[in-house]
Design a protein around this motif. Sequence first.
Motif, PDB file in Angstrom:
ATOM      1  N   LYS A 177      42.345  41.016  50.346  1.00  0.00           N
ATOM      2  CA  LYS A 177      42.739  42.433  50.228  1.00  0.00           C
ATOM      3  C   LYS A 177      41.553  43.316  49.821  1.00  0.00           C
ATOM      4  O   LYS A 177      41.365  44.397  50.365  1.00  0.00           O
ATOM      5  CB  LYS A 177      43.862  42.576  49.178  1.00  0.00           C
ATOM      6  CG  LYS A 177      45.136  41.836  49.574  1.00  0.00           C
ATOM      7  CD  LYS A 177      46.185  41.884  48.484  1.00  0.00           C
ATOM      8  CE  LYS A 177      45.844  41.067  47.261  1.00  0.00           C
ATOM      9  NZ  LYS A 177      45.837  39.615  47.446  1.00  0.00           N
ATOM     10  N   ALA A 222      44.791  39.907  39.136  1.00  0.00           N
ATOM     11  CA  ALA A 222      44.193  40.096  40.459  1.00  0.00           C
ATOM     12  C   ALA A 222      42.688  39.871  40.397  1.00  0.00           C
ATOM     13  O   ALA A 222      42.049  40.156  39.382  1.00  0.00           O
ATOM     14  CB  ALA A 222      44.472  41.520  40.947  1.00  0.00           C
ATOM     15  N   GLY A 223      42.140  39.354  41.481  1.00  0.00           N
ATOM     16  CA  GLY A 223      40.684  39.244  41.623  1.00  0.00           C
ATOM     17  C   GLY A 223      40.381  39.595  43.065  1.00  0.00           C
ATOM     18  O   GLY A 223      40.660  38.806  43.964  1.00  0.00           O
ATOM     19  N   ILE A 226      53.989  27.798  34.821  1.00  0.00           N
ATOM     20  CA  ILE A 226      53.874  28.617  36.040  1.00  0.00           C
ATOM     21  C   ILE A 226      52.469  28.488  36.632  1.00  0.00           C
ATOM     22  O   ILE A 226      52.263  28.657  37.832  1.00  0.00           O
ATOM     23  CB  ILE A 226      54.133  30.119  35.704  1.00  0.00           C
ATOM     24  CG1 ILE A 226      55.470  30.313  34.967  1.00  0.00           C
ATOM     25  CG2 ILE A 226      54.040  31.006  36.930  1.00  0.00           C
ATOM     26  CD1 ILE A 226      56.695  29.980  35.748  1.00  0.00           C
ATOM     27  N   GLY A 227      51.505  28.182  35.761  1.00  0.00           N
ATOM     28  CA  GLY A 227      50.109  28.200  36.237  1.00  0.00           C
ATOM     29  C   GLY A 227      49.594  29.627  36.185  1.00  0.00           C
ATOM     30  O   GLY A 227      48.790  30.042  37.013  1.00  0.00           O
ATOM     31  N   THR A 231      47.665  33.088  35.198  1.00  0.00           N
ATOM     32  CA  THR A 231      46.240  33.344  34.988  1.00  0.00           C
ATOM     33  C   THR A 231      45.942  33.561  33.500  1.00  0.00           C
ATOM     34  O   THR A 231      44.789  33.743  33.123  1.00  0.00           O
ATOM     35  CB  THR A 231      45.796  34.602  35.766  1.00  0.00           C
ATOM     36  OG1 THR A 231      46.594  35.703  35.312  1.00  0.00           O
ATOM     37  CG2 THR A 231      45.984  34.431  37.267  1.00  0.00           C
ATOM     38  N   LEU A 232      46.987  33.606  32.673  1.00  0.00           N
ATOM     39  CA  LEU A 232      46.872  33.780  31.208  1.00  0.00           C
ATOM     40  C   LEU A 232      46.257  35.135  30.830  1.00  0.00           C
ATOM     41  O   LEU A 232      45.583  35.257  29.826  1.00  0.00           O
ATOM     42  CB  LEU A 232      46.070  32.632  30.573  1.00  0.00           C
ATOM     43  CG  LEU A 232      46.612  31.221  30.809  1.00  0.00           C
ATOM     44  CD1 LEU A 232      45.724  30.186  30.135  1.00  0.00           C
ATOM     45  CD2 LEU A 232      48.054  31.088  30.306  1.00  0.00           C
ATOM     46  N   ILE A 261      50.151  38.974  31.743  1.00  0.00           N
ATOM     47  CA  ILE A 261      50.944  39.756  32.708  1.00  0.00           C
ATOM     48  C   ILE A 261      52.450  39.657  32.417  1.00  0.00           C
ATOM     49  O   ILE A 261      53.130  40.681  32.277  1.00  0.00           O
ATOM     50  CB  ILE A 261      50.664  39.256  34.159  1.00  0.00           C
ATOM     51  CG1 ILE A 261      49.161  39.289  34.458  1.00  0.00           C
ATOM     52  CG2 ILE A 261      51.493  40.025  35.182  1.00  0.00           C
ATOM     53  CD1 ILE A 261      48.513  40.621  34.436  1.00  0.00           C
ATOM     54  N   ALA A 302      48.371  44.022  45.031  1.00  0.00           N
ATOM     55  CA  ALA A 302      47.729  42.873  44.391  1.00  0.00           C
ATOM     56  C   ALA A 302      48.683  41.685  44.547  1.00  0.00           C
ATOM     57  O   ALA A 302      49.859  41.856  44.857  1.00  0.00           O
ATOM     58  CB  ALA A 302      47.462  43.155  42.926  1.00  0.00           C
ATOM     59  N   VAL A 324      56.197  32.736  40.257  1.00  0.00           N
ATOM     60  CA  VAL A 324      55.845  34.031  40.825  1.00  0.00           C
ATOM     61  C   VAL A 324      55.088  34.823  39.757  1.00  0.00           C
ATOM     62  O   VAL A 324      54.950  34.371  38.619  1.00  0.00           O
ATOM     63  CB  VAL A 324      57.123  34.804  41.226  1.00  0.00           C
ATOM     64  CG1 VAL A 324      57.826  34.127  42.397  1.00  0.00           C
ATOM     65  CG2 VAL A 324      58.093  34.943  40.042  1.00  0.00           C
ATOM     66  N   THR A 325      54.675  36.037  40.120  1.00  0.00           N
ATOM     67  CA  THR A 325      54.143  36.936  39.105  1.00  0.00           C
ATOM     68  C   THR A 325      55.282  37.838  38.642  1.00  0.00           C
ATOM     69  O   THR A 325      56.437  37.651  39.049  1.00  0.00           O
ATOM     70  CB  THR A 325      52.910  37.709  39.634  1.00  0.00           C
ATOM     71  OG1 THR A 325      52.298  38.381  38.527  1.00  0.00           O
ATOM     72  CG2 THR A 325      53.275  38.707  40.719  1.00  0.00           C
ATOM     73  N   ARG A 345      39.838  28.541  39.330  1.00  0.00           N
ATOM     74  CA  ARG A 345      40.579  27.308  39.639  1.00  0.00           C
ATOM     75  C   ARG A 345      40.519  27.010  41.131  1.00  0.00           C
ATOM     76  O   ARG A 345      40.541  27.927  41.951  1.00  0.00           O
ATOM     77  CB  ARG A 345      42.057  27.474  39.251  1.00  0.00           C
ATOM     78  CG  ARG A 345      42.301  27.562  37.767  1.00  0.00           C
ATOM     79  CD  ARG A 345      43.772  27.778  37.473  1.00  0.00           C
ATOM     80  NE  ARG A 345      44.240  29.080  37.901  1.00  0.00           N
ATOM     81  CZ  ARG A 345      45.491  29.506  37.792  1.00  0.00           C
ATOM     82  NH1 ARG A 345      46.426  28.707  37.302  1.00  0.00           N
ATOM     83  NH2 ARG A 345      45.841  30.706  38.189  1.00  0.00           N
TER      84      ARG A 345
HETATM   85  P1  IMO Z   1      45.153  38.602  43.911  1.00  0.00           P
HETATM   86  O1  IMO Z   1      45.467  40.068  43.737  1.00  0.00           O
HETATM   87  C1  IMO Z   1      46.506  34.470  43.631  1.00  0.00           C
HETATM   88  C2  IMO Z   1      49.453  33.528  40.542  1.00  0.00           C
HETATM   89  C3  IMO Z   1      48.994  32.636  39.408  1.00  0.00           C
HETATM   90  C4  IMO Z   1      50.309  31.983  39.047  1.00  0.00           C
HETATM   91  C5  IMO Z   1      51.319  33.085  39.246  1.00  0.00           C
HETATM   92  C6  IMO Z   1      51.674  33.844  37.977  1.00  0.00           C
HETATM   93  O2  IMO Z   1      43.736  38.270  43.607  1.00  0.00           O
HETATM   94  O3  IMO Z   1      45.627  38.112  45.225  1.00  0.00           O
HETATM   95  P2  IMO Z   1      50.421  35.597  36.420  1.00  0.00           P
HETATM   96  O4  IMO Z   1      49.056  35.572  35.829  1.00  0.00           O
HETATM   97  O5  IMO Z   1      50.678  36.743  37.315  1.00  0.00           O
HETATM   98  O6  IMO Z   1      51.497  35.415  35.398  1.00  0.00           O
HETATM   99  O7  IMO Z   1      50.493  34.251  37.327  1.00  0.00           O
HETATM  100  O8  IMO Z   1      50.745  33.983  40.176  1.00  0.00           O
HETATM  101  N1  IMO Z   1      48.609  34.739  40.763  1.00  0.00           N
HETATM  102  C7  IMO Z   1      47.759  34.873  41.772  1.00  0.00           C
HETATM  103  N2  IMO Z   1      47.401  34.001  42.737  1.00  0.00           N
HETATM  104  N3  IMO Z   1      46.003  35.722  43.635  1.00  0.00           N
HETATM  105  C8  IMO Z   1      46.369  36.610  42.688  1.00  0.00           C
HETATM  106  O9  IMO Z   1      45.995  37.907  42.716  1.00  0.00           O
HETATM  107  C9  IMO Z   1      47.259  36.184  41.670  1.00  0.00           C
HETATM  108  N4  IMO Z   1      47.807  36.772  40.585  1.00  0.00           N
HETATM  109  C10 IMO Z   1      48.640  35.875  40.039  1.00  0.00           C
HETATM  110  O10 IMO Z   1      48.029  31.722  39.843  1.00  0.00           O
HETATM  111  O11 IMO Z   1      50.601  30.952  39.967  1.00  0.00           O
END
Ligand code: IMO
Length: 424
Positions: free
Chosen positions: A16, A39-40, A126-127, A129-130, A133, A222, A237-238, A302
Amino acid sequence: MQADILLGLQWGDEGKGKVVDFLAPQYQVVARFQGGPNAGHTLEFDGAKYVLHQIPSGIFHQESMNVIGNGVVLDVIVFRKEIHALNRNIEDIRKNLLISKKTQLIIPTHRVLDAASEASKGKDKIGSTLKGIGPAYMDKIGRNGLRVGDILQADFKEKYNKLLQKHLNLLKQYNYTDYDLPALEKDFFDAIEFIKTFQLADTEYFVNEALASGKTLLAEGAQGSLLDIDFGSYPFVTSSNTSAAGASTGLGLAPNKIGKVMGIFKAYCTRVGSGPFPTEQDNDLGEQIRKEGREFGATTGRPRRCGWLDLPALRYAIMISGVTELFMMKADVLSILDEVKVCTHYQLSDGTITDKMPYCLISEPVTPIYQTFKGWKTDLTSKRNVQDLPQTFLEYIEFVERTLGVPITLVSVGPDRTQTILRK
Ligand code: IMO
Ligand code: GDP
Ligand code: MG
């Protein structure tokens, strides 16, 4: 004018940042509407690489005004670091950046709570990003959150202490003590002073007045649709709506103000963190794709899980957001393969074949059904025109486009701004 939206259609990291930066010259306003420092977004141009977490990806274009919308959760410490990493005159950035007063703040204990919550889940984590959020959005929805506009008010410290107390009680319940509150707070309050020097505004008026006066606006998503809090692979999910509807609530744009919805996807799939991934290749092939595509998280570093393109999942994301055109990213990565597979349908455990997403991929695991294509085995990274693309690759694009029923109008063949081909 109507606002256009650009969204990730998979599990995030579709590219994106690259595409928003590429499109930004066409837009006078670029606005982020949800998510936060999870987001990154990577941008590459003129031999330099930048990763943005909180700042919209139009920031490198002097003519665009960048907006951090009310739907975003803002970590002021990450924000300050990111502003300094841009390596540009801060006065110029201040002119080109607006922050909504209604944006929710991530306070240090949100991050600590994220870590405590994940630790308590053990193998079911959930994995995340810590980055805090989930806890920040919980406070927003629970009506306990702090907003950017609050920092200008006399009782900010009082409000902060009230929320802090709630968090400390929760942390006690988690029995979580692994944090240094005074150090975290010092950083936080320093960064609060820093953001006070930026333009804090009622951005819902700004974006609507911009459209009314004929300005163009791009809303930058994002994460990705399969991480959407309502339609993603819940609970993995996020905590925000990553689909098109999020742009309405996250910026104050009424649905009739939305124009094009551009959906972006990789020619394969990746996922970082836990959760179901039907086409995952947890094997040598996945490793090959990870290596060639440099699939490591832009925020956490990761390794990303890799697998084949999943059309039932893409079709679902297109439906939920009303995607009007598609951008295919990173097909250059697949050039190393002799054959390329695409999942067209799922087989359910009772043998039924479907192209729809089941209610829950965890309780109803699916077996992907694949169609196999001949690999293009050509370096795509130097191609700049559709005419120069190999026939085998064009057949792949046309198959995906036909199956999804939405035109693929942009094909990206490398991370650089210039490695972009417009198709129609
Ligand atoms: P961009 O904008 C990929 C994933 C995390 C985790 C789940 C929940 O760069 O595409 P959170 O930190 O939101 O509580 O994590 O969502 N996750 C993403 N995976 N790209 C991202 O952002 C992400 N933002 C969160 O890995 O599985
Ligand atoms: P975002 O979160 O959607 O902005 O995506 P990320 O920046 O997290 O991940 C995408 C990665 O792929 C970044 O490293 C980009 O520089 C890179 N990238 C983007 N488009 C392409 C492409 O077409 N080909 C290749 N090889 N890399 C790309
Ligand atoms: Mg990313």
